[in-house]
Design a protein around this motif. Sequence first.
Motif, short mmCIF file in Angstrom:
data_model
loop_
_atom_site.label_atom_id
_atom_site.label_comp_id
_atom_site.label_asym_id
_atom_site.label_seq_id
_atom_site.Cartn_x
_atom_site.Cartn_y
_atom_site.Cartn_z
N ARG A 290 -11.15 -7.47 5.65
CA ARG A 290 -12.14 -8.08 6.38
C ARG A 290 -13.05 -9.18 5.42
NH1 ARG A 290 -15.71 -3.74 7.82
NH2 ARG A 290 -14.03 -2.91 8.67
N ALA B 235 -1.71 7.03 4.18
CA ALA B 235 -2.64 7.01 5.47
C ALA B 235 -4.04 6.63 4.88
CB ALA B 235 -2.90 8.58 6.24
N ALA B 236 -4.37 7.07 3.69
CA ALA B 236 -5.81 6.51 3.31
C ALA B 236 -5.84 5.05 2.87
CB ALA B 236 -6.20 7.53 2.00
N VAL C 223 -4.56 2.70 4.46
CA VAL C 223 -4.63 1.81 5.62
C VAL C 223 -6.21 1.38 5.81
CG1 VAL C 223 -4.30 1.64 8.20
CG2 VAL C 223 -2.66 2.58 6.70
N PRO C 224 -7.22 2.43 5.88
CA PRO C 224 -8.55 2.03 6.25
C PRO C 224 -9.01 1.33 4.78
CG PRO C 224 -8.43 4.29 6.16
CD PRO C 224 -6.94 3.75 6.06
N VAL C 225 -8.69 1.57 3.73
CA VAL C 225 -9.03 0.97 2.63
C VAL C 225 -8.66 -0.51 2.62
CG1 VAL C 225 -8.91 1.01 0.09
CG2 VAL C 225 -9.26 2.95 1.14
N TRP C 226 -7.63 -0.64 3.06
CA TRP C 226 -7.02 -2.03 3.03
C TRP C 226 -7.58 -2.98 4.19
CZ3 TRP C 226 -4.45 -4.75 7.06
CH2 TRP C 226 -3.98 -6.13 6.63
N ARG C 227 -7.92 -2.45 5.13
CA ARG C 227 -8.54 -2.91 6.24
C ARG C 227 -9.99 -3.42 5.71
NH1 ARG C 227 -7.24 -1.39 12.22
NH2 ARG C 227 -8.48 -3.21 12.44
N ARG C 228 -10.81 -2.61 5.02
CA ARG C 228 -12.27 -2.93 4.61
C ARG C 228 -12.05 -4.06 3.60
NH1 ARG C 228 -16.43 1.65 3.40
NH2 ARG C 228 -16.24 1.38 5.90
N TRP D 212 0.91 -1.08 -0.01
CA TRP D 212 -0.04 -0.22 -0.02
C TRP D 212 0.87 1.42 -0.05
CZ3 TRP D 212 -4.76 -0.55 -1.54
CH2 TRP D 212 -5.30 -1.90 -1.27
#
Length: 147
Positions: free
Chosen positions: A76, A65-66, A68-73, A34
Amino acid sequence: MTNMFASLGSWNWLIFGFILMALEVLAPGVFLFWLGLAALLVGLISFTVTVSWQIQLVMFAVFAAAAVPVWRRLARPKPDASTSPFLNKRTEALLGREFTLEKPIIDGAGTVRIGDTVWRVAGPDTPAGTRVKVVQVDGANLTVAAA
């Protein structure tokens, strides 16, 4: 140091992005991928728009920084009811199955072993060793009948 940052061009960002993605292959963890993607994005943007090195670093930080939440979503796992329809409904999975009584049903109560667990069962008086079928479940209570 300022000259090094000032010389950051589009190609440097692209090379940096590919290096980070290559390092991901050597040390898998899906983190460097990422960051590499953020560097590639900055390189592609700086090809089309001329921006200062400060803005390029800020863009890299924002994209990283953006990511990280994209990858976590994306990472999942999605629960799929079709693969485990009785998840958290263990007793409902026992409906209709047959088991051998471990202890006889006397005065409406007995036990049956299912896997490594002993379950209390209710039903008509039946001797131990008899095959019984689960006909009703209510919480952790199993009602059985002769199979």
